[in-house]
Design an enzyme around this catalytic site. Structure first.
Site, PDB file in Angstrom:
ATOM      1  N   SER A 152       0.839  -1.200   0.000  1.00 15.87           N
ATOM      2  CA  SER A 152       0.000   0.000   0.000  1.00 15.87           C
ATOM      3  C   SER A 152       0.870   1.246   0.000  1.00 15.87           C
ATOM      4  CB  SER A 152      -0.869  -0.025   1.260  1.00 15.87           C
ATOM      5  OG  SER A 152      -1.402   1.252   1.490  1.00 15.87           O
ATOM      6  N   TYR A 165      -0.969  -1.192   9.853  1.00 16.73           N
ATOM      7  CA  TYR A 165      -1.159  -1.548   8.436  1.00 16.73           C
ATOM      8  C   TYR A 165       0.116  -1.265   7.637  1.00 16.73           C
ATOM      9  CZ  TYR A 165      -3.652  -1.314   3.879  1.00 16.73           C
ATOM     10  OH  TYR A 165      -4.077  -1.489   2.584  1.00 16.73           O
ATOM     11  N   LYS A 169       2.282  -4.056   5.769  1.00 15.09           N
ATOM     12  CA  LYS A 169       2.357  -3.956   4.300  1.00 15.09           C
ATOM     13  C   LYS A 169       3.798  -3.760   3.817  1.00 15.09           C
ATOM     14  CE  LYS A 169      -1.847  -4.208   2.529  1.00 15.09           C
ATOM     15  NZ  LYS A 169      -2.243  -5.474   1.859  1.00 15.09           N
TER      16      LYS A 169
HETATM   17  P1  NAI Z   1     -12.048  -5.394   0.356  1.00 15.93           P
HETATM   18  O1  NAI Z   1     -12.402  -5.198   1.790  1.00 15.93           O
HETATM   19  O2  NAI Z   1     -13.074  -5.127  -0.680  1.00 15.93           O
HETATM   20  O3  NAI Z   1     -11.468  -6.842   0.096  1.00 15.93           O
HETATM   21  C1  NAI Z   1     -10.691  -7.558   1.011  1.00 15.93           C
HETATM   22  C2  NAI Z   1     -11.171  -8.986   1.043  1.00 15.93           C
HETATM   23  O4  NAI Z   1     -10.287  -9.730   1.881  1.00 15.93           O
HETATM   24  C3  NAI Z   1     -12.577  -9.124   1.617  1.00 15.93           C
HETATM   25  O5  NAI Z   1     -13.423  -9.767   0.684  1.00 15.93           O
HETATM   26  C4  NAI Z   1     -12.365  -9.941   2.891  1.00 15.93           C
HETATM   27  O6  NAI Z   1     -13.446 -10.848   3.186  1.00 15.93           O
HETATM   28  C5  NAI Z   1     -11.073 -10.662   2.599  1.00 15.93           C
HETATM   29  N1  NAI Z   1     -10.375 -11.064   3.832  1.00 15.93           N
HETATM   30  C6  NAI Z   1     -10.211 -10.338   4.953  1.00 15.93           C
HETATM   31  N2  NAI Z   1      -9.582 -11.053   5.906  1.00 15.93           N
HETATM   32  C7  NAI Z   1      -9.312 -12.266   5.354  1.00 15.93           C
HETATM   33  C8  NAI Z   1      -8.664 -13.442   5.825  1.00 15.93           C
HETATM   34  N3  NAI Z   1      -8.170 -13.518   7.073  1.00 15.93           N
HETATM   35  N4  NAI Z   1      -8.538 -14.479   4.962  1.00 15.93           N
HETATM   36  C9  NAI Z   1      -9.011 -14.421   3.699  1.00 15.93           C
HETATM   37  N5  NAI Z   1      -9.672 -13.346   3.218  1.00 15.93           N
HETATM   38  C10 NAI Z   1      -9.817 -12.272   4.030  1.00 15.93           C
HETATM   39  O7  NAI Z   1     -10.779  -4.422   0.105  1.00 15.93           O
HETATM   40  P2  NAI Z   1      -9.922  -4.108  -1.211  1.00 15.93           P
HETATM   41  O8  NAI Z   1      -9.839  -2.637  -1.323  1.00 15.93           O
HETATM   42  O9  NAI Z   1     -10.384  -4.888  -2.355  1.00 15.93           O
HETATM   43  O10 NAI Z   1      -8.469  -4.594  -0.741  1.00 15.93           O
HETATM   44  C11 NAI Z   1      -7.761  -5.666  -1.328  1.00 15.93           C
HETATM   45  C12 NAI Z   1      -6.308  -5.573  -0.900  1.00 15.93           C
HETATM   46  O11 NAI Z   1      -5.721  -4.387  -1.444  1.00 15.93           O
HETATM   47  C13 NAI Z   1      -6.091  -5.493   0.610  1.00 15.93           C
HETATM   48  O12 NAI Z   1      -4.936  -6.217   0.964  1.00 15.93           O
HETATM   49  C14 NAI Z   1      -5.863  -4.014   0.847  1.00 15.93           C
HETATM   50  O13 NAI Z   1      -5.143  -3.776   2.029  1.00 15.93           O
HETATM   51  C15 NAI Z   1      -5.088  -3.647  -0.404  1.00 15.93           C
HETATM   52  N6  NAI Z   1      -5.097  -2.249  -0.744  1.00 15.93           N
HETATM   53  C16 NAI Z   1      -6.231  -1.660  -1.213  1.00 15.93           C
HETATM   54  C17 NAI Z   1      -6.222  -0.333  -1.567  1.00 15.93           C
HETATM   55  C18 NAI Z   1      -7.404   0.329  -2.178  1.00 15.93           C
HETATM   56  O14 NAI Z   1      -7.272   1.506  -2.591  1.00 15.93           O
HETATM   57  N7  NAI Z   1      -8.562  -0.342  -2.268  1.00 15.93           N
HETATM   58  C19 NAI Z   1      -5.016   0.508  -1.377  1.00 15.93           C
HETATM   59  C20 NAI Z   1      -3.853  -0.229  -0.940  1.00 15.93           C
HETATM   60  C21 NAI Z   1      -3.925  -1.554  -0.628  1.00 15.93           C
END
Ligand code: NAI
Length: 299
Positions: A152, A165, A169
């Site tokens: 991130s 975080y 990360k």
């Molecule tokens: P999101 O909340 O839509 O998706 C994350 C998914 O991970 C969820 O579906 C959740 O159920 C699943 N999850 C959570 N804990 C889990 C576990 N212990 N085991 C398996 N699955 C689990 O969020 P998003 O935005 O799609 O994020 C995806 C990745 O991208 C994350 O790692 C986030 O930190 C990273 N990220 C996202 C950014 C953004 O702008 N959306 C920016 C920087 C990083």
């Protein structure tokens, strides 16, 4: 659409929504068979449900692709082994893992308690380690593998309220750098994205006009590239969002060399501040041995 990922089997964690679902849909369209992992938790990691993973699988199947759902948690090594086992049982092989699962438990360092710290480290850093470790021997034996980590901008550049975080990360970047050294001889490429995308995680953080620019569809093609046999880079961090794709790297300044430690005084260090901190003519290094040679020679 050309099936650039035909016959590839790809495990994507947290693929029940947001970026993970977008990666899954795109790579399935490109011909990959997908293990859609997601235990269906909320943004802070609480709760549980089958629907997010099931829905992604249905969307893939409706579009004519192949996928299976997995509901295990990445922060359990047993769970990670089950995901990998499911890839082998369902599709007979595993070619790539995309470590995407994530949660947030934000709060200033002053207010953050140890559980808030630990849970974030467990899911992002240890979870990515578990899933990659469960797949690693398969990749070594077949002399092929692709690993993607998700870092991130908060980790690369800093953000208020996200010390847990950011630490977890950036830990992934360290994991990537060391792991690429262990994988490269066996055609295992390990890379990292720093995405920005509209998702439930960012919907209350970004203003609406910004959200509309950050379609996850601008991120997933890079993940597709990193997961493909065509990917010939390793150990790279790419910042990806809103159509922008760029490499982010650690750069070491040209620096200065003292020949005598007695010359290293608080005053002489302060005087040379410009030369120490100025990044023009800076260098990046492939590994620590290259960096050590630079320390010794100043070149
Ligand atoms: P999101 O909340 O839509 O998706 C994350 C998914 O991970 C969820 O579906 C959740 O159920 C699943 N999850 C959570 N804990 C889990 C576990 N212990 N085991 C398996 N699955 C689990 O969020 P998003 O935005 O799609 O994020 C995806 C990745 O991208 C994350 O790692 C986030 O930190 C990273 N990220 C996202 C950014 C953004 O702008 N959306 C920016 C920087 C990083």
């Amino acid at each position: 659409m050309e099936k650039k990922l035909e016959n590839q089997v790809i495990l994507i964690t947290g693929a029940g929504g947001g970026l993970g679902r977008s990666h899954a849909l795109l790579m399935a369209k490109l011909g990959a068979k997908i293990i859609v992992n997601d235990p269906g938790v909320s943004v802070d990691g609480s709760g549980q449900g089958l629907r997010p993973a099931d829905e992604t699988v249905s969307l893939i199947q409706q579009a004519g692709g192949q996928a299976v759902a997995n509901y295990d948690f990445v922060d359990s090594f047993e769970g990670a082994q089950k995901m990998v086992g499911q890839a082998l049982e369902s599709f007979g092989r595993l070619d790539a893992v995309v470590n995407n699962a994530g949660i947030l438990r934000d709060g200033s360092f002053k207010k953050q308690d140890t559980d808030q710290w630990q849970k974030i480290v467990d899911v992002h850093l240890t979870g990515s380690r578990h899933v990659t470790k469960a797949a690693w021997e398969i990749f070594l034996n077949q002399k092929y593998g692709r690993v993607v980590f998700t870092t991130s901008g908060s980790a690369l550049f800093g953000n208020f309220g996200q010390t847990n975080y950011a630490a977890a990360k950036l830990g992934l970047v360290g994991l990537m750098h060391a792991l690429k050294e262990e994988g490269s001889k066996n055609n295992i490429m390990v890379n990292t994205i720093a995405p920005v995308a509209a998702s439930r995680m960012t919907q209350n953080i970004f203003p609406p006009d910004m959200l509309s620019k950050f379609d996850p569809a601008f991120v997933s093609p890079v993940v597709g590239y990193f997961c493909s046999p065509a990917c010939q880079v390793t150990g790279q961090v790419w910042s990806v969002g809103a159509g922008h794709v760029a490499r982010v790297a650690f750069v070491e300044s040209e620096g200065i060399n003292f020949n005598d430690s007695n010359d290293m005084t608080i005053d002489s260090i302060a005087e040379k501040m410009g030369k120490i901190t100025q990044l023009e003519n800076g260098k990046t290094f492939t590994n620590v041995m290259e960096e050590m040679a630079h320390l010794l020679t100043g070149k």
